[in-house]
Design an enzyme around this catalytic site. Structure first.
Site, PDB file in Angstrom:
ATOM      1  N   PRO A 261     -31.503  -6.001  11.272  1.00  0.00           N
ATOM      2  CA  PRO A 261     -29.925  -6.050  10.932  1.00  0.00           C
ATOM      3  C   PRO A 261     -29.399  -7.087  10.753  1.00  0.00           C
ATOM      4  CG  PRO A 261     -30.734  -5.007  13.017  1.00  0.00           C
ATOM      5  CD  PRO A 261     -31.705  -5.825  12.391  1.00  0.00           C
ATOM      6  N   GLU A 262     -28.451  -7.266   9.469  1.00  0.00           N
ATOM      7  CA  GLU A 262     -27.823  -8.361   9.214  1.00  0.00           C
ATOM      8  C   GLU A 262     -26.100  -8.197   9.489  1.00  0.00           C
ATOM      9  OE1 GLU A 262     -28.545  -9.846   5.253  1.00  0.00           O
ATOM     10  OE2 GLU A 262     -30.599  -9.133   5.153  1.00  0.00           O
TER      11      GLU A 262
END
Ligand SMILES: [Zn+2]
Length: 270
Positions: free
Chosen positions: A2-3
């Site tokens: 996840p960014e």
């Protein structure tokens, strides 16, 4: 992994359900995350009211009445989801937090590179090295110049340097550079003023679009309500090696830069 857009999406999907509730129970089923979950974790959370959820880069900060913070980092494969009490648990559900006895927030993380910790704001040493959040505070052109001045590293590596700009990972660095028309391997300090301006605009546009579309669901990423994102449909270069550039039809090239797969259009990105 996840960014920033995925973590922001999770924050937004949790917020209306979680802010204003009290933590009525905490079950830690697996302590061994990136760092072990502290022995007093559950005790410090029980009874606390959640007053806000903030985000800094890829960190989520659940603010608790009384000044404590539940700090969460999703690592490589972490997720937070909401369900009704009594929902059967899954294999990698490591921490189960019950809110107002009526809602359950579950932390699941197959690879266990995530982080969960309760501390006072001033004790959050993890955040000391986290750079500015480019979504909530996009750098001005002057700040871009200061960020790159004299830096010899490739611009893509600088974009992904969490101490400078927090939250940008491999997917979004690739996409921003395509949108800016800048080749990933370019020396950061060698970018011209107009390229920095384009990069700043591309950064804001890509992050805004990605958050709007709920992030990118590459493997099994979901928001807290179980909904996948759809920004992966808009990826112009990421994971598109050999496929035609959406702008000029030149095959997208893949190289390895800083150990990460890097994609660009050899014609559009000079
Ligand atoms: Zn192209």
């Amino acid at each position: 992994m996840p960014e920033l857009p995925e973590v922001e999406t999770i924050r937004r999907s949790l917020r209306p359900h979680v802010v204003g509730t009290h933590i009525t129970d905490v079950a830690v089923r697996e302590r061994r995350l990136r760092r072990p979950i502290a022995a007093d974790f559950a005790r410090r959370l029980r009874g606390a009211a959640i007053t806000e959820i903030d985000r800094r880069g890829k960190y989520l900060l659940f603010r608790l009445a009384g000044g404590q913070v539940l700090l969460v980092h999703l690592g490589m494969t972490g997720s937070l989801s909401l369900s009704a009490p009594g929902t059967p648990l899954e294999t990698h559900d490591h921490v189960v937090i019950t809110l107002d006895r009526s809602l359950v927030m579950t932390y699941n993380d197959p690879r266990r590179f995530g982080l969960m910790r309760v501390a006072a704001d001033a004790e959050l040493t993890e955040l000391a090295t986290v750079g500015r959040d480019p979504f909530t505070a996009a750098p001005s052109i002057h700040e871009w110049r200061a960020l790159v001045r004299g830096r010899k590293l490739p611009i893509k590596s600088l974009l992904m340097d969490q101490r400078r700009l927090a939250g940008i990972g491999n997917i979004y660095a690739n996409e921003m550079l395509f949108r800016a028309g800048v080749r990933p391997r370019r020396r950061a300090g060698g970018l011209r003023a107009e390229e920095l301006t384009r990069l700043g605009e591309a950064l804001s546009a890509v992050l805004a679009d990605a958050v709007e579309l709920g992030g990118s669901s590459i493997s099994d990423y979901r928001d807290a309500n179980g909904r996948p994102g759809s920004f992966q449909m808009r990826h112009a270069v990421y994971d598109r090696a050999g496929k035609p550039c959406l702008s000029c039809a030149t095959p997208i090239k893949r190289i390895v830069l800083g150990g990460r797969s890097t994609f660009y259009c050899p014609k559009c990105q000079q």
